[in-house]
Design a protein around this motif. Structure first.
Motif, PDB file in Angstrom:
ATOM      1  N   GLU A  49       1.587   4.051  -5.080  1.00  0.00           N
ATOM      2  CA  GLU A  49       0.269   4.466  -4.593  1.00  0.00           C
ATOM      3  C   GLU A  49      -0.486   5.023  -5.788  1.00  0.00           C
ATOM      4  OE1 GLU A  49      -1.901   7.542  -1.451  1.00  0.00           O
ATOM      5  OE2 GLU A  49       0.283   7.366  -1.458  1.00  0.00           O
ATOM      6  N   PHE A  50      -1.707   4.542  -5.978  1.00  0.00           N
ATOM      7  CA  PHE A  50      -2.472   4.950  -7.152  1.00  0.00           C
ATOM      8  C   PHE A  50      -3.959   5.056  -6.843  1.00  0.00           C
ATOM      9  CE2 PHE A  50      -2.761   0.386  -7.103  1.00  0.00           C
ATOM     10  CZ  PHE A  50      -4.039   0.108  -7.560  1.00  0.00           C
ATOM     11  N   CYS A  51      -4.659   5.762  -7.714  1.00  0.00           N
ATOM     12  CA  CYS A  51      -6.121   5.829  -7.694  1.00  0.00           C
ATOM     13  C   CYS A  51      -6.614   5.431  -9.079  1.00  0.00           C
ATOM     14  CB  CYS A  51      -6.628   7.233  -7.380  1.00  0.00           C
ATOM     15  SG  CYS A  51      -6.292   7.782  -5.708  1.00  0.00           S
ATOM     16  N   ALA A  52      -7.449   4.411  -9.130  1.00  0.00           N
ATOM     17  CA  ALA A  52      -8.088   4.013 -10.379  1.00  0.00           C
ATOM     18  C   ALA A  52      -9.523   4.524 -10.327  1.00  0.00           C
ATOM     19  CB  ALA A  52      -8.059   2.497 -10.528  1.00  0.00           C
ATOM     20  N   LYS A  62     -13.653   5.464  -6.936  1.00  0.00           N
ATOM     21  CA  LYS A  62     -12.212   5.374  -7.120  1.00  0.00           C
ATOM     22  C   LYS A  62     -11.677   4.294  -6.200  1.00  0.00           C
ATOM     23  CE  LYS A  62     -10.263   8.806  -3.973  1.00  0.00           C
ATOM     24  NZ  LYS A  62      -9.495  10.031  -3.866  1.00  0.00           N
ATOM     25  N   HIS A  63     -10.713   3.578  -6.722  1.00  0.00           N
ATOM     26  CA  HIS A  63     -10.019   2.553  -5.951  1.00  0.00           C
ATOM     27  C   HIS A  63      -8.642   3.130  -5.629  1.00  0.00           C
ATOM     28  CE1 HIS A  63      -8.730  -1.381  -4.602  1.00  0.00           C
ATOM     29  NE2 HIS A  63      -7.639  -1.215  -5.320  1.00  0.00           N
ATOM     30  N   HIS A  64      -8.431   3.468  -4.355  1.00  0.00           N
ATOM     31  CA  HIS A  64      -7.175   4.082  -3.904  1.00  0.00           C
ATOM     32  C   HIS A  64      -6.404   3.015  -3.162  1.00  0.00           C
ATOM     33  CE1 HIS A  64      -5.231   7.790  -1.735  1.00  0.00           C
ATOM     34  NE2 HIS A  64      -4.338   7.015  -2.331  1.00  0.00           N
ATOM     35  N   GLU A  65      -5.190   2.720  -3.622  1.00  0.00           N
ATOM     36  CA  GLU A  65      -4.426   1.602  -3.070  1.00  0.00           C
ATOM     37  C   GLU A  65      -2.942   1.926  -3.012  1.00  0.00           C
ATOM     38  OE1 GLU A  65      -3.358  -2.646  -4.989  1.00  0.00           O
ATOM     39  OE2 GLU A  65      -5.486  -2.387  -4.561  1.00  0.00           O
ATOM     40  N   VAL A  66      -2.274   1.342  -2.032  1.00  0.00           N
ATOM     41  CA  VAL A  66      -0.818   1.343  -1.985  1.00  0.00           C
ATOM     42  C   VAL A  66      -0.405  -0.090  -2.321  1.00  0.00           C
ATOM     43  CG1 VAL A  66       1.233   1.622  -0.544  1.00  0.00           C
ATOM     44  CG2 VAL A  66      -0.692   3.197  -0.285  1.00  0.00           C
ATOM     45  N   ALA A  67       0.243  -0.248  -3.467  1.00  0.00           N
ATOM     46  CA  ALA A  67       0.600  -1.570  -3.971  1.00  0.00           C
ATOM     47  C   ALA A  67       2.098  -1.808  -3.810  1.00  0.00           C
ATOM     48  CB  ALA A  67       0.208  -1.685  -5.441  1.00  0.00           C
ATOM     49  N   GLY A  95      -1.543  -5.413  -2.169  1.00  0.00           N
ATOM     50  CA  GLY A  95      -2.039  -4.049  -2.136  1.00  0.00           C
ATOM     51  C   GLY A  95      -2.898  -3.821  -0.918  1.00  0.00           C
ATOM     52  N   GLU A  96      -2.880  -2.602  -0.446  1.00  0.00           N
ATOM     53  CA  GLU A  96      -3.706  -2.235   0.702  1.00  0.00           C
ATOM     54  C   GLU A  96      -4.493  -0.980   0.356  1.00  0.00           C
ATOM     55  OE1 GLU A  96      -2.993  -0.826   5.267  1.00  0.00           O
ATOM     56  OE2 GLU A  96      -1.763  -2.483   4.521  1.00  0.00           O
ATOM     57  N   ALA A  97      -5.805  -1.084   0.508  1.00  0.00           N
ATOM     58  CA  ALA A  97      -6.664   0.058   0.216  1.00  0.00           C
ATOM     59  C   ALA A  97      -6.362   1.193   1.188  1.00  0.00           C
ATOM     60  CB  ALA A  97      -8.130  -0.339   0.308  1.00  0.00           C
TER      61      ALA A  97
END
Length: 162
Positions: free
Chosen positions: A95-98, A109-114, A128-130
């Motif tokens: 899980e990350f935030c770009a 910010k792009h918040h995704e669980v990849a 990935g799912e936002a």
């Protein structure tokens, strides 16, 4: 030497560049995630395609990925959480935030669980799912514009703290 954009605080040459250049393969799902972020920063869409799971390459839109990478000023990568994805695993979740800024100046910010899968001892980005923002819930009573301000000033809310 420049610091790696992935946020590891290591030098780019000693960090993500070794994966992007093909010198080495990512040993963990998180390393692959970080290198893919660095590929967006450096607009290396070939690497993004190469690290996409082979089963999902038919859906890849290289032009869209390149447009997004080029039109964004990449600010930082934040790893929120990882589950599995170690060197001995075959699947992992990151899980990350770009954080980035668009050309018009708006910061997003792009918040995704990849999800990542290992195939033939090599990690690939699978899907990935936002993450949807959490809905804010008001704790107290809603104050109307023409009601007295709750701060106690004696003014209407619209003329005070609104």
């Amino acid at each position: 030497m420049a610091t790696c954009p992935c946020g590891s605080e290591a030098q780019y040459e000693d960090c993500c560049n070794q994966y992007i250049s093909g010198e080495k393969s990512a040993e963990t799902a998180e390393q692959l995630m970080r290198s893919r972020y660095s590929a967006y920063v450096n607009v290396d869409v070939d690497y993004l395609f190469e690290t996409l799971h082979p089963d999902n390459r038919g859906d890849h839109d290289a032009k869209n990925a390149k447009d997004w990478a080029e039109s964004s000023e990449w600010i930082s990568l934040e790893i929120v959480n990882t589950k599995d994805g170690g060197s001995d695993d075959t699947e992992g979740i990151v899980e990350f935030c770009a954080h980035y800024r668009q050309k018009n100046g708006s910061r997003l910010k792009h918040h995704e669980v990849a999800t990542f899968k290992k195939l033939d001892d090599k990690w690939y980005f699978e899907d990935g799912e936002a993450v949807k923002p959490e809905q804010m819930k008001r704790e107290g009573k809603k104050v109307g514009r023409n009601e007295p301000c709750p701060c106690g000033s004696g003014k209407k809310f619209k003329k005070c703290c609104a």
